[in-house]
Write an enzyme that holds these catalytic residues in place. Structure first.
Site, PDB file in Angstrom:
ATOM      1  N   GLY A  94       0.768  -1.245   0.000  1.00  0.00           N
ATOM      2  CA  GLY A  94       0.000   0.000   0.000  1.00  0.00           C
ATOM      3  C   GLY A  94       0.795   1.288   0.000  1.00  0.00           C
ATOM      4  O   GLY A  94       0.220   2.368  -0.186  1.00  0.00           O
ATOM      5  N   GLY A 105       3.331  -3.376  -4.162  1.00  0.00           N
ATOM      6  CA  GLY A 105       3.346  -3.455  -5.622  1.00  0.00           C
ATOM      7  C   GLY A 105       3.891  -2.151  -6.168  1.00  0.00           C
ATOM      8  O   GLY A 105       4.999  -2.060  -6.678  1.00  0.00           O
ATOM      9  N   ARG A 106       3.086  -1.092  -5.979  1.00  0.00           N
ATOM     10  CA  ARG A 106       3.403   0.220  -6.549  1.00  0.00           C
ATOM     11  C   ARG A 106       4.805   0.715  -6.195  1.00  0.00           C
ATOM     12  O   ARG A 106       5.545   1.180  -7.064  1.00  0.00           O
ATOM     13  CB  ARG A 106       2.386   1.228  -6.013  1.00  0.00           C
ATOM     14  CG  ARG A 106       2.511   2.623  -6.561  1.00  0.00           C
ATOM     15  CD  ARG A 106       1.565   3.580  -5.833  1.00  0.00           C
ATOM     16  NE  ARG A 106       0.327   2.964  -5.454  1.00  0.00           N
ATOM     17  CZ  ARG A 106      -0.789   3.004  -6.183  1.00  0.00           C
ATOM     18  NH1 ARG A 106      -0.808   3.685  -7.301  1.00  0.00           N
ATOM     19  NH2 ARG A 106      -1.885   2.392  -5.777  1.00  0.00           N
ATOM     20  N   CYS A 117     -12.828   8.361 -27.322  1.00  0.00           N
ATOM     21  CA  CYS A 117     -14.112   9.073 -27.357  1.00  0.00           C
ATOM     22  C   CYS A 117     -14.777   9.108 -25.987  1.00  0.00           C
ATOM     23  O   CYS A 117     -15.749   8.396 -25.746  1.00  0.00           O
ATOM     24  CB  CYS A 117     -15.036   8.417 -28.373  1.00  0.00           C
ATOM     25  SG  CYS A 117     -14.468   8.727 -30.009  1.00  0.00           S
TER      26      CYS A 117
HETATM   27  N1  LLP Z   1      -1.822  -6.539  -0.954  1.00  0.00           N
HETATM   28  C1  LLP Z   1      -3.141  -6.529  -1.202  1.00  0.00           C
HETATM   29  C2  LLP Z   1      -4.007  -7.450  -0.464  1.00  0.00           C
HETATM   30  C3  LLP Z   1      -3.685  -5.657  -2.151  1.00  0.00           C
HETATM   31  O1  LLP Z   1      -4.991  -5.648  -2.387  1.00  0.00           O
HETATM   32  C4  LLP Z   1      -2.819  -4.771  -2.846  1.00  0.00           C
HETATM   33  C5  LLP Z   1      -3.340  -3.846  -3.835  1.00  0.00           C
HETATM   34  C6  LLP Z   1      -1.444  -4.815  -2.550  1.00  0.00           C
HETATM   35  C7  LLP Z   1      -0.982  -5.716  -1.601  1.00  0.00           C
HETATM   36  C8  LLP Z   1      -0.446  -3.941  -3.231  1.00  0.00           C
HETATM   37  O2  LLP Z   1      -0.692  -2.596  -2.992  1.00  0.00           O
HETATM   38  P1  LLP Z   1       0.355  -1.477  -3.468  1.00  0.00           P
HETATM   39  O3  LLP Z   1       1.624  -1.635  -2.668  1.00  0.00           O
HETATM   40  O4  LLP Z   1       0.583  -1.666  -4.910  1.00  0.00           O
HETATM   41  O5  LLP Z   1      -0.354  -0.193  -3.193  1.00  0.00           O
HETATM   42  N2  LLP Z   1      -5.440   0.286  -9.151  1.00  0.00           N
HETATM   43  C9  LLP Z   1      -5.118   1.094  -8.010  1.00  0.00           C
HETATM   44  C10 LLP Z   1      -4.441   0.292  -6.933  1.00  0.00           C
HETATM   45  C11 LLP Z   1      -5.235  -0.886  -6.464  1.00  0.00           C
HETATM   46  C12 LLP Z   1      -4.489  -1.676  -5.434  1.00  0.00           C
HETATM   47  C13 LLP Z   1      -5.222  -2.870  -5.052  1.00  0.00           C
HETATM   48  N3  LLP Z   1      -4.581  -3.666  -4.056  1.00  0.00           N
HETATM   49  C14 LLP Z   1      -4.255   2.276  -8.449  1.00  0.00           C
HETATM   50  O6  LLP Z   1      -4.006   2.414  -9.638  1.00  0.00           O
HETATM   51  O7  LLP Z   1      -3.871   3.095  -7.631  1.00  0.00           O
END
Ligand code: LLP
Length: 516
Positions: free
Chosen positions: A260, A360-361, A436
């Site tokens: 997150g 992830g991000r 569009c």
């Molecule tokens: N763990 C779980 C259980 C998750 O649901 C997620 C992301 C992560 C880890 C990884 O989160 P990160 O470190 O990437 O923030 N599409 C959205 C983000 C959706 C994230 C969903 N869950 C965006 O573009 O900001």
């Protein structure tokens, strides 16, 4: 007649990207050269995702360094594949020893195909199909159980197949992460996790079944977190529960704290003036030559704020300066570092636990740009538009979450005099794509030197949730992806073709023949 011009951009953005005389480089390659040369025997066109290998590795290193400092703790890093599922990116994570956190059976198939040890895989998801649970249990993957029905489903599948599932229970800690509602997942009323009042029943069911081995707990309160205190709060809830439950299930060992952490999407914004005002007041105190040099570079836009902070940390008064800036600048500019995240939870982790972080991000977000070409510029009413060949189909985050992605010209503008009627060198424009939809924008109200038609522009921080959320809307093909490593570029995803897009449709040419 030659008009006044702005000084060329010359600054380092991060390990992967920098401007040299207005030309954007990815590592050692000018991004405009990527289009004119043959890569792996092929030419590539815009829009195009360009990734820096060094930046991905730098992001991994940050987590590893932070984890290594906590010698007393056993922390595992697990890459959330949903952020970017390009197999080359996943492989890179695997090569650096990371676990993988997955959300679907196909992500699981891919991870297994790439050779990931099933014991280093976590399958998550608020709704899982039977085949997905079956594959996970059969291969001994760690399953995050998200609800009572998910547990019943897992028990049933394990009974049928003769498996024993190793599971974590995902709990909902009811904490507001202060992020966009669409990426908030850990509050009461969220579809994710086992609500507090159901946890006892779910636990009882799990303990009773010889098909289930509960090895720990999981929570994830949301994405784009800019306040590490929220992370500590959710971890505290998890730790309290863990200690309570451990009395019933002493073999529990794992605390999956989720991911997150955000990235500084706005670190390239012109905050230099604000920063200057803030620091000028104090700067007499900081006499160290290296600090002053860095500061000079920041003010002259030779480096970004993110680079400034990164470099200043180790210098005299560096931490003090960072703290001061953190107090005063908007949260999305100065997001916490992996180190802050690790530090903020370490002292509350019970001894002998394995903690898992699943970002992830923050592992891939800042490692890529979307390179795009200007198709033309126009004005309507009081608004100016720069129309690119890239669009919401490649970068949906601005339209979906109102997210900010920094955008710059990736090469010098060929418009000779930049002065407009107000004697300004830059023009305020919306950066839009050809799709569009009025929602098809990549940036609003951006102050930029007007680009010529055909000019290359870069949308920054598109390594996470851009390619993986891309679509074929308007029958647009998904772009190619390149990975740059030093002075070498490799195609890591080919551009889709019309034929690829039509592959799954039943052929309608027969119908038209019948009709005629
Ligand atoms: N763990 C779980 C259980 C998750 O649901 C997620 C992301 C992560 C880890 C990884 O989160 P990160 O470190 O990437 O923030 N599409 C959205 C983000 C959706 C994230 C969903 N869950 C965006 O573009 O900001």
């Amino acid at each position: 007649m030659e008009g006044p011009v702005l000084p060329p951009k010359n600054y380092q953005i991060n390990r992967g990207f920098r401007f040299v005389d207005d030309y954007l480089y990815c590592e050692e390659i000018r991004v405009c050269d990527l289009l004119s040369s043959k890569i792996s025997g092929q030419t590539v066109a815009t829009p195009l995702y360009v990734y820096s290998k060094k930046q991905i590795e730098a992001n991994i290193d940050k987590y590893k360094m932070a984890m290594m400092r906590e010698t007393e703790r056993n922390i595992q890093l697990s890459y959330s594949v949903k952020a970017n599922m390009n197999p080359t990116v996943i492989k890179l994570m695997m090569d650096h020893g990371l676990f993988l956190t997955l959300v679907s059976g196909h992500e699981l198939r891919l991870a297994l195909q790439l050779g990931q040890d099933p014991q280093r895989i976590i399958l998550n998801g608020s709704g899982k199909m039977d085949w997905e649970v079956e594959l996970a249990c059969k291969r001994g993957v760690l399953v995050n159980v998200d609800s009572a029905f998910n547990l019943r489903q897992t028990v049933r599948i394990c009974q049928q197949g003769g498996y024993v599932a190793t599971v974590l229970l995902r709990v909902n800690p009811d904490i507001n992460p202060d992020v966009h509602g669409y990426v908030s997942t850990g509050q009461e009323g969220s579809k994710f996790g086992i609500p507090g009042e159901e946890l006892d029943d779910v636990l009882e069911m799990a303990v009773k079944s010889e098909r289930i081995r509960v090895v720990g707990l999981h929570c994830h309160i949301g994405s784009t977190l800019t306040d590490s205190h929220k992370f500590r709060q959710s971890t505290q809830v998890l730790v309290d529960l863990y200690q309570k439950i451990q009395k019933k299930i002493p073999e529990m060992q794992i605390l999956n704290l989720g991911g997150g952490l955000s990235i500084p999407y706005k670190a390239q914004i012109s905050l230099f003036e604000e920063t200057k005002q803030m620091l000028d007041l104090e700067f007499d105190k900081y006499k160290d030559q290296r600090v002053l040099e860095l500061y000079e570079n920041l003010l002259n836009k030779r480096i970004t704020l993110a680079t400034f902070l990164e470099s200043i940390k180790s210098l005299p008064h560096g931490i003090e300066i960072c703290l001061k800036l953190r107090e005063q600048l908007p949260a999305e500019v100065l997001v916490p570092e992996p180190e802050d995240l690790v530090k903020t939870v370490c002292d509350i982790l019970p001894p002998n636990t394995i903690a898992i972080l699943e970002p992830g991000r923050s592992l891939v977000g800042n490692s890529a740009i979307l390179l795009s070409r200007v198709l033309g510029t126009k004005s309507s009413g009081k608004r100016n538009f720069i129309v690119l060949d890239g669009s919401m189909t490649e970068v949906i985050r601005p339209c979906l979450y109102g997210a900010y992605h920094h955008i710059e010209l990736a090469e010098p503008s060929r418009i000779s005099s930049h002065v407009n009627s107000d004697n300004q060198l830059t023009v305020v424009s919306d950066i839009v794509g050809p799709v569009c939809e009025s929602a098809d924008f990549l940036g609003k109200d951006r102050q930029l030197v007007p680009p010529h038609t055909g000019c290359l522009m870069a949308v920054f921080d598109t390594g996470a949730y851009c390619s993986s959320m891309s679509s074929n809307y308007n029958m647009r093909v998904r772009p190619a992806e390149l990975l740059v490593d030093g002075d070498k570029a490799t195609i890591i995803r080919k551009c889709e073709t019309f034929e690829n897009m039509m592959f799954c449709y039943t052929d309608c040419s027969q119908n038209s023949e019948n009709e005629s």
